[in-house]
Design an enzyme around this catalytic site. Structure first.
Site, PDB file in Angstrom:
ATOM      1  N   LYS A  99       0.823  -1.210   0.000  1.00  0.00           N
ATOM      2  CA  LYS A  99       0.000   0.000   0.000  1.00  0.00           C
ATOM      3  C   LYS A  99       0.862   1.268   0.000  1.00  0.00           C
ATOM      4  O   LYS A  99       0.415   2.325  -0.409  1.00  0.00           O
ATOM      5  CB  LYS A  99      -0.964  -0.023   1.169  1.00  0.00           C
ATOM      6  CG  LYS A  99      -1.867  -1.263   1.105  1.00  0.00           C
ATOM      7  CD  LYS A  99      -3.248  -1.003   1.483  1.00  0.00           C
ATOM      8  CE  LYS A  99      -4.214  -2.147   1.246  1.00  0.00           C
ATOM      9  NZ  LYS A  99      -3.711  -3.517   1.404  1.00  0.00           N
TER      10      LYS A  99
HETATM   11  C1  LIG Z   1      -4.323  -4.601   0.932  1.00  0.00           C
HETATM   12  C2  LIG Z   1      -3.547  -5.846   0.870  1.00  0.00           C
HETATM   13  C3  LIG Z   1      -3.916  -6.902   0.015  1.00  0.00           C
HETATM   14  C4  LIG Z   1      -5.144  -6.840  -0.854  1.00  0.00           C
HETATM   15  O1  LIG Z   1      -5.054  -5.858  -1.835  1.00  0.00           O
HETATM   16  P1  LIG Z   1      -6.397  -5.294  -2.519  1.00  0.00           P
HETATM   17  O2  LIG Z   1      -5.943  -4.190  -3.375  1.00  0.00           O
HETATM   18  O3  LIG Z   1      -7.263  -4.836  -1.396  1.00  0.00           O
HETATM   19  O4  LIG Z   1      -6.994  -6.426  -3.270  1.00  0.00           O
HETATM   20  C5  LIG Z   1      -3.111  -8.022  -0.012  1.00  0.00           C
HETATM   21  N1  LIG Z   1      -2.025  -8.139   0.785  1.00  0.00           N
HETATM   22  C6  LIG Z   1      -1.657  -7.152   1.609  1.00  0.00           C
HETATM   23  C7  LIG Z   1      -0.461  -7.353   2.466  1.00  0.00           C
HETATM   24  C8  LIG Z   1      -2.386  -5.979   1.693  1.00  0.00           C
HETATM   25  O5  LIG Z   1      -2.014  -5.011   2.517  1.00  0.00           O
END
Ligand SMILES: *Cc1c(COP(=O)(O)O)cnc(C)c1O
Length: 497
Positions: free
Chosen positions: A112
């Site tokens: 993120k």
């Molecule tokens: C947010 C997240 C996901 C999922 O991603 P999306 O964009 O919500 O599908 C997977 N793994 C981790 C570690 C995350 O922080």
């Protein structure tokens, strides 16, 4: 380049910088380009660009009301030395068979950061471009990583306030420590009783509460969202699909023009949707494989064309994927329904009111061409962490393990041997208890930071700067509220009259 709502009318379209500030469309839909970019580019040249330049190029296709020098400045700042790897998104080939695209070299140790280091740049520049004289309130529901990454990205950014809601008991000890320990005058994080979907639903309702929005404006504030519904978060994620492709070419694993597959550990469907946008831009991708944990609503959806959230919710070792309503899927539906907003609106209303919907066979046929899906149960996640470590000496986190397991299963069932990239979404040190247990069959003596030490003692190697930094800050006290009290809490934090 204008943006319109997936549920609304082209005539209400906004320019990109306005869509970034708004976050979510007033009708509850998500912003999508009115005319999806069709850039002409030379793939060979493009993939040789350094990450910052690549990002600038791709962002300019989508956000063309920002002057080029502002995007250059933004991408330079977003992808600077807060990353512990110069390539930002390094690709690591492992003996166990796959390439892992490591997206966790940023300050909060999960993918993120890629978007949330960039979003504040886009947002603060948009405010200046459009002469907004209100403070922006970033309101976010998080299953863990969005909260930590948005607090980090917006910490002490002038003219912004960040309020994060996370499910009580639903985030990992390290995530909790990061959220409560992140310094910044403008940051608030509060636990909400219930699960992530409860918090996300309430946040969506608050966004759509006209009276409350007016009250904010009267007090000199305006909401925006740092959730992956915000187009300013989605587009920066398109970049690493190109960066991965470039590294495969550079490493001579493929020739320019060869197709590749990606497996993406999926929750809210933002990450994999960015892959779909990369494909729409012409990147040679054969299949996007959607990997879920035991909350496998998307596996069922891609198998049957029926999305049904009426099922038990599981707390798993991959909490960022513990989601039953994947918001960004709406943008994909918009595409496979040939941009028919009325149909999308109807499906989303069915989901809201009845808890399920079924897509048409025409739409389903389009999905079958582009996507595959699978899921990993808890024991399979642990088994995959152990298997990859034992065969390759390579440590993966539980989310990445979901992807790795599903990719293996996909190759076995489909006999598709196209080169595979697993999108590796978090550092194994963000979930040390689970990783340690998977490797040894034993619990760590304590949770959180001591567990990181214990895992590190077991496997050795150098800890990254971001992991070391976890030990620096003293956490604030946690507070827990009911979903119905979220609005009051916001009013209190902002001292609304
Ligand atoms: C947010 C997240 C996901 C999922 O991603 P999306 O964009 O919500 O599908 C997977 N793994 C981790 C570690 C995350 O922080």
């Amino acid at each position: 380049m204008n943006y319109r709502s997936t549920r609304g009318n082209v005539k209400d379209a906004l320019k990109s910088s306005d869509a970034v500030v708004q976050g979510l469309a007033p009708d509850g839909g998500l912003y999508v380009p009115v005319d999806f970019p069709k850039p002409t580019y030379d793939l060979e040249n493009l993939i040789q660009l350094p990450y910052q330049k690549l990002a600038q190029t791709i962002l300019q296709w989508f956000f063309n009301d920002y002057p080029a020098e502002q995007l250059a400045d933004g991408t330079t700042k977003a992808y600077a030395d807060q990353w512990d790897d110069d390539s930002i998104a390094p690709l690591s080939r492992q003996k166990a068979g796959f390439n892992y695209l490591e997206l966790y070299h940023g300050p909060t140790l999960a993918f993120k950061d890629i978007a949330l280091q960039m979003l504040p740049q886009l947002m603060t520049k948009a405010i200046k471009l459009n002469g907004v004289d209100r403070d922006i309130v970033i309101l976010t529901a998080t299953s863990g990583d969005t909260g930590t990454a948005s607090m980090r990205g917006f910490s002490n950014v002038d003219g912004t306030q960040v309020i994060v809601f996370y499910p009580d008991g639903g985030v990992s000890p390290v995530q909790l420590k990061q959220m409560l320990g992140q310094p910044g005058q403008n940051l608030t994080a509060v636990a909400v009783k219930g699960n992530f979907d409860d918090a996300q639903t309430q946040v969506k309702q608050i966004f759509n509460d006209q009276a409350f929005n007016q009250r904010l404006i009267d007090n000199g504030y305006q909401f925006s969202s740092a959730n992956s519904m915000n187009i300013g978060r989605l587009i920066p994620q398109v970049v690493y699909y190109f960066a991965a492709y470039g590294q495969l070419v550079e490493q001579d694993q493929i020739k320019l023009g060869d197709a590749i597959n990606f497996t993406v550990p999926t929750g809210n469907f933002g990450d994999i949707l960015a892959g779909w946008y990369a494909k729409k831009l012409g990147l040679p991708i054969k299949k996007l494989i959607c990997a879920s944990n035991e909350n496998n609503v998307l596996t069922d959806f891609f198998t049957t064309g029926r999305y049904d959230r009426r099922r038990a919710f599981h707390l798993t070792s991959a909490p960022a994927m513990d989601i039953l309503v994947s918001s960004n899927l709406e943008r994909l539906l918009f595409d496979v329904y040939d941009e028919d907003a009325a149909s999308v609106k109807d499906l989303m209303e069915r989901l809201q009111n009845d808890g399920w919907y079924q897509i048409t066979s025409a739409a389903k046929a389009k999905l079958d061409q582009e996507f595959a899906a699978g899921y990993a149960a808890q024991s399979q996640v642990a088994g995959e962490i152990k298997y990859v470590y034992e065969t390759s000496g390579y440590l993966i986190d539980p989310h990445t393990a979901v992807g790795s397991f599903v990719a293996r299963q996909y190759q076995k069932n489909s006999h598709d041997q196209t080169p595979m990239v697993i999108v590796s979404t978090a550092s194994p040190y963000k979930f040390p208890e689970t990783v340690y247990h998977a490797l040894t069959g034993q619990d760590t003596q304590q949770q959180g930071l001591p567990a990181i030490k214990q895992l590190h003692d077991l496997v050795g190697g150098e800890l990254t700067a971001g992991v070391k930094e976890l030990f620096d800050h003293q956490p604030r006290k946690e507070s827990v509220i009911a979903p119905d009290d979220m609005e009051d809490l916001i009013a209190e934090v902002l001292k609304l009259k």
